[in-house]
Design an enzyme around this catalytic site. Structure first.
Site: not given
Length: 540
Positions: A218, A220, A225
């Site tokens: 889960h 995110k 870079d």
């Protein structure tokens, strides 16, 4: 050459003289080996230091604008976090709060196109619509440019998704990424995390639509870079258009980016690896998540992931022993990564969140939000038993992501009404109505997915701390899924103002819940929904 004196001081401050002498001799050899190789010995020493309980670590006091509470106030309130997790010091001017799904989407597209070294994307899943395809096209454009500009392309793209959600349906996240994997095999990696709890007969019996309820990847994290977006938003069209979430961009914060790149790589290493023919394999030496032994998988996965955390801790101890302070007026913000992976025995986020809620006294105000209001019993007890003022924001039924869904899922908004009513009734029974307030978010044609909190100390009109990332403060986030968020502690007045504006904008679209709210006809909850609510609380 012998180990630097700062290293010797660190070892002697943590260990007994006898053990310190052994480590000093070992470190001398490692540093000499490092000098011959041109590498670093920090990684080799990480397992040794990770086994012990470290002494309280000095955290350099940030300088810069102090706000109403002052530097000493922030130090005394939050320096304990650095004893649990790494603490990265960054300039507050490099931290930007994104406010809308479109801004989130456009920022990702622009950053992918200009990436030179790495693109790292970790999400629950990648959608299959036109907007998602445009995101994939940006990756293709960047990879193609990298190939054309060099015989040895530098750009690497790594994508981490959940296996169950990413494999659902004939057209899915895997099929969206296969063309890139087939064309840029040496530059592209797609990892699919599979929970070790979905195995055997359970894996055969649970329908595809519901198998993700057992546990998912889960996290995110979207990294380009040395810049990174931490969010609760998935890579799907609604999250790019009309599903409100939270997003923070840390620009040119290399140490933070390196940490999360390593974290995603570690989870990727214990995941299934997507192949150009759409098959999946396990990396050599790794335990299979659902065919191998459950305990062996969890132990090896925990060891691989905690290696990243422990290495960051060791590196910071070395740096802190040599650095007596921060750059004047620049690094006025701390970033603490909080990882929660209970199926693998990792619970740093839970520990820090509990301590944060415990320490929230009468002199502070906490604004807490979750798209799915389902506090764990521990969190609920802390909220109801603490002295801080709480304003809790959750989704009204019509902006719940499951509103209008077919079948059992369509009852989920009603279940959350029941959960909210139970919580509100408990607040009233305890006589806490003046201290704990519940709000509902409203916005036509939108859904609500924001989560996190903003922490105001006494005398401050701006928050000095926020939690932002993937956890929902519910049972699943704590016990079933892989989660990550960051705690940002800042004395930068501009960043504090951004956080205040973010919080106020979300709450401006809300109404406060009262006893009459649950008496409305549209808040009626059927008996069977009430009966299955405990099940929904544990799985949704």
């Amino acid at each position: 050459m012998a180990a630097p004196m700062s290293w010797r001081r660190l070892v002697h401050s943590v260990y007994s003289p006898a053990i310190a002498g052994v480590f000093t001799r070992i470190s001398d050899r490692l540093f000499r080996a490092r000098d011959r190789r041109g590498g670093s010995s920090v990684l080799l020493l990480a397992p040794l230091l990770a086994e012990t309980d470290p002494a309280p670590r000095r955290v350099s006091r940030p300088t810069g604008s102090t706000g109403a509470q002052g530097t000493d106030g922030l130090c005394s309130h939050f320096r304990w976090m650095a004893e649990h997790v790494p603490a990265f010091r960054v300039p507050g001017a490099h931290v930007h709060i994104l406010t809308s799904p479109d801004q989130f989407y456009q920022t990702m597209k622009a950053r992918i196109k200009t990436a030179q070294k790495r693109v790292v994307m970790a999400s629950l899943y990648l959608g299959t619509g036109q907007l998602e395809q445009e995101l994939v096209d940006c990756m293709e454009e960047a990879l193609q440019r990298s190939q054309e500009s060099s015989r040895s392309p530098d750009l690497k793209v790594s994508v981490l998704l959940d296996y169950t959600r990413g494999s659902r349906g004939q057209i899915n996240s895997r099929t969206m990424l296969l063309p890139l994997l087939q064309r840029f095999t040496s530059q592209m990696r797609v990892s699919l995390y599979h929970t070790p709890d979905l195995r055997g007969l359970l894996r055969l019996l649970v329908p595809q639509r519901f198998n993700e309820t057992i546990g998912v990847q889960h996290i995110k994290v979207y990294l380009f870079d040395d810049s990174i977006i931490i969010s609760g938003a998935n890579l799907s069209d609604s999250y790019f258009t009309n599903r409100q979430d939270r997003y923070v961009l840390l620009e040119n914060c290399r140490e933070v980016a390196d940490f999360f790149s390593d974290l995603v790589a570690a989870v990727g290493d214990v995941s299934l690896q997507l192949q150009p023919d759409d098959s999946v394999t396990v990396l050599e030496g790794m335990v299979h998540p659902y065919k191998g032994n459950r305990q062996d998988f969890s132990a090896s996965a925990r060891e691989r992931i905690m290696e990243v955390v422990n290495t960051a801790h060791v590196r910071q101890r070395l740096e802190d022993s040599e650095d007596e302070g921060l750059s004047e007026g620049e690094e006025d913000t701390w970033v603490f990564p909080l990882v929660q992976m209970k199926p693998l025995g990792i619970q740093m986020d839970e520990q820090v969140t509990k301590r944060l809620l415990t320490d929230a006294g009468p002199d502070s105000t906490v604004f807490l939000t979750s798209g799915y209001f389902n506090l764990t019993r521990a969190y609920m007890s802390l909220v109801l038993g603490a002295g801080a003022s709480y304003r809790i924001l959750t989704a009204s039924p019509e902006v719940n992501g499951f509103f209008g869904a077919k079948g059992v899922a369509g009852a989920i908004p009603a279940a959350y009404i029941h959960i909210a009513r139970q919580f509100y009734n408990q607040v009233c029974r305890l006589g806490q109505q003046e201290r704990v307030h519940l709000h509902e978010y409203h916005r036509p044609q939108w859904t609500f997915h924001a989560k996190g909190l903003w922490y105001y100390l006494q005398g401050q009109d701006r928050p000095c701390l926020t939690l932002i990332g993937s956890p929902n403060f519910g049972y699943r986030s704590v016990h079933r899924d892989l989660e990550a968020q960051i705690a940002i502690v800042t004395e930068n007045e501009e960043l504090q103002s951004q956080l205040q504006e973010e919080q106020e904008t979300l709450y401006q679209r809300s109404t406060e819940v009262s006893g009459s709210t649950f008496e409305r006809p549209d808040r009626h909850v059927k008996l069977w929904v009430k009966l299955v609510t405990p099940l929904i609380k544990n799985f949704f």
